[in-house]
Design a protein around this motif. Sequence first.
Motif, PDB file in Angstrom:
ATOM      1  N   GLU A 141      46.896  39.657  42.061  1.00  0.00           N
ATOM      2  CA  GLU A 141      45.523  40.062  42.390  1.00  0.00           C
ATOM      3  C   GLU A 141      45.482  41.476  42.955  1.00  0.00           C
ATOM      4  OE1 GLU A 141      43.689  37.255  44.927  1.00  0.00           O
ATOM      5  OE2 GLU A 141      43.743  35.604  43.481  1.00  0.00           O
ATOM      6  N   ALA A 142      46.454  41.817  43.834  1.00  0.00           N
ATOM      7  CA  ALA A 142      46.495  43.162  44.404  1.00  0.00           C
ATOM      8  C   ALA A 142      46.763  44.204  43.331  1.00  0.00           C
ATOM      9  CB  ALA A 142      47.558  43.230  45.502  1.00  0.00           C
ATOM     10  N   ALA A 143      47.676  43.887  42.387  1.00  0.00           N
ATOM     11  CA  ALA A 143      47.973  44.828  41.309  1.00  0.00           C
ATOM     12  C   ALA A 143      46.763  45.032  40.409  1.00  0.00           C
ATOM     13  CB  ALA A 143      49.170  44.327  40.492  1.00  0.00           C
ATOM     14  N   LYS A 147      41.528  36.405  36.299  1.00  0.00           N
ATOM     15  CA  LYS A 147      42.669  36.756  37.126  1.00  0.00           C
ATOM     16  C   LYS A 147      43.767  35.723  36.929  1.00  0.00           C
ATOM     17  CE  LYS A 147      40.090  34.756  40.999  1.00  0.00           C
ATOM     18  NZ  LYS A 147      39.539  35.025  42.345  1.00  0.00           N
ATOM     19  N   ALA A 207      43.599  44.710  41.284  1.00  0.00           N
ATOM     20  CA  ALA A 207      42.604  45.500  42.018  1.00  0.00           C
ATOM     21  C   ALA A 207      42.977  46.972  42.039  1.00  0.00           C
ATOM     22  CB  ALA A 207      42.467  44.967  43.441  1.00  0.00           C
ATOM     23  N   SER A 208      44.284  47.267  42.196  1.00  0.00           N
ATOM     24  CA  SER A 208      44.732  48.658  42.193  1.00  0.00           C
ATOM     25  C   SER A 208      44.506  49.313  40.835  1.00  0.00           C
ATOM     26  CB  SER A 208      46.210  48.720  42.577  1.00  0.00           C
ATOM     27  OG  SER A 208      46.694  50.042  42.513  1.00  0.00           O
ATOM     28  N   SER A 240      40.818  50.052  40.458  1.00  0.00           N
ATOM     29  CA  SER A 240      40.407  51.206  41.256  1.00  0.00           C
ATOM     30  C   SER A 240      40.852  52.513  40.617  1.00  0.00           C
ATOM     31  CB  SER A 240      40.989  51.087  42.665  1.00  0.00           C
ATOM     32  OG  SER A 240      40.668  52.230  43.438  1.00  0.00           O
ATOM     33  N   GLU A 273      49.036  36.321  44.808  1.00  0.00           N
ATOM     34  CA  GLU A 273      48.433  37.383  45.625  1.00  0.00           C
ATOM     35  C   GLU A 273      48.859  38.769  45.144  1.00  0.00           C
ATOM     36  OE1 GLU A 273      49.421  36.619  49.653  1.00  0.00           O
ATOM     37  OE2 GLU A 273      48.177  34.800  49.810  1.00  0.00           O
ATOM     38  N   LYS A 274      50.138  38.919  44.786  1.00  0.00           N
ATOM     39  CA  LYS A 274      50.615  40.208  44.275  1.00  0.00           C
ATOM     40  C   LYS A 274      49.909  40.573  42.972  1.00  0.00           C
ATOM     41  CE  LYS A 274      55.210  39.966  46.403  1.00  0.00           C
ATOM     42  NZ  LYS A 274      56.681  39.903  46.143  1.00  0.00           N
TER      43      LYS A 274
END
Length: 331
Positions: free
Chosen positions: A108-110, A59, A112-113, A116, A105-106
């Motif tokens: 990591e969120a991207a 990451k 994860a999206s 998914s 953080e952004k």
Amino acid sequence: MRVLRSTPILCLAATILVFAASPRMRGQSQNNQTSQNNQSSNNQTNQSVADPGIAGRGKKLVLKDGTFQIVREYQRKGERVRYLSAERGDWEEIPAAMVDWDATEKAEAAAASEESTLLKTVHHEQLEQKAELPMDVDASLPVAPGIFLPPGEGMFVVEGKSVTPLNQASADIRTDRKQRLKQVLTPVPIIPNKRNIELPGAKATRRINSERPEFYLREPAPDPDAVSTIKKSSRPGENGPEIELVRLTVKGGKRQIESIRSLFGQDISEDRNSVLLQRWDVAKDVYRFTLGQELTGGEYAFAEILPNGVNLYVWDFGVDRKGDEGSTGKH
């Protein structure tokens, strides 16, 4: 004396100057400088550009200068950040003030999206492939909650949580005597022959109580050398079994499946009372049959329609109920 003492020193200095000016020493100096420049350039590149293969295994730890490090994990301890580099495989430390935490953080969120979305896409493709492929036939095919189709070939009836096989019965073809008498008494041969396909006995041994049972047929695999437990009186078709549920007519202690009329050696009609039935292909060589109407009291048989006529081996059963005459359709 002064001249003699300084002469060795001058000679040594001249020798050092000559050696330093030689091409070999100049080449080594240039190589060392080039190597240092390349190493510095590589370090800068490794810090700002991430290999896509490495990015897939870690990451991003985004820095305030716009670069990032690909890490497997990181730990923030006070004013320092300790991270395991995915590229170098070592633990390293940098000041926490260098890290852009919002951007990290952004990122990591991207990630994860994206993961998914990828998993959903793969799952959808697997479902489509599974739907296109025929199911394997085994003894673990569910026919009701917690109920499975037993192994073996043949016709099975599902009544609630009970699954039991139906046995095949052998039918006979008999010439209608009344029709034969009419032919004898009529001089002109215009009276058609009539043959009846009948089962012995007025009632089947097997009785069914459910108003809307379901039926499953497991056919043998298409192997000409294999011996099947399902009996057929002639060659089967090539497009799967054509099954009809026939309501039988009881006459003279026999159950009539079908009446066939023929003239001049050609069949001109085949009369049988068929119940509305729908076939579903649930697995390879396994078929489910559902009723389009409730079964009223009477005698029934599942008959397979072969290219040369009705299979003389049928699955018979009876329904015991007061009074009703079910609506039937003639073929």
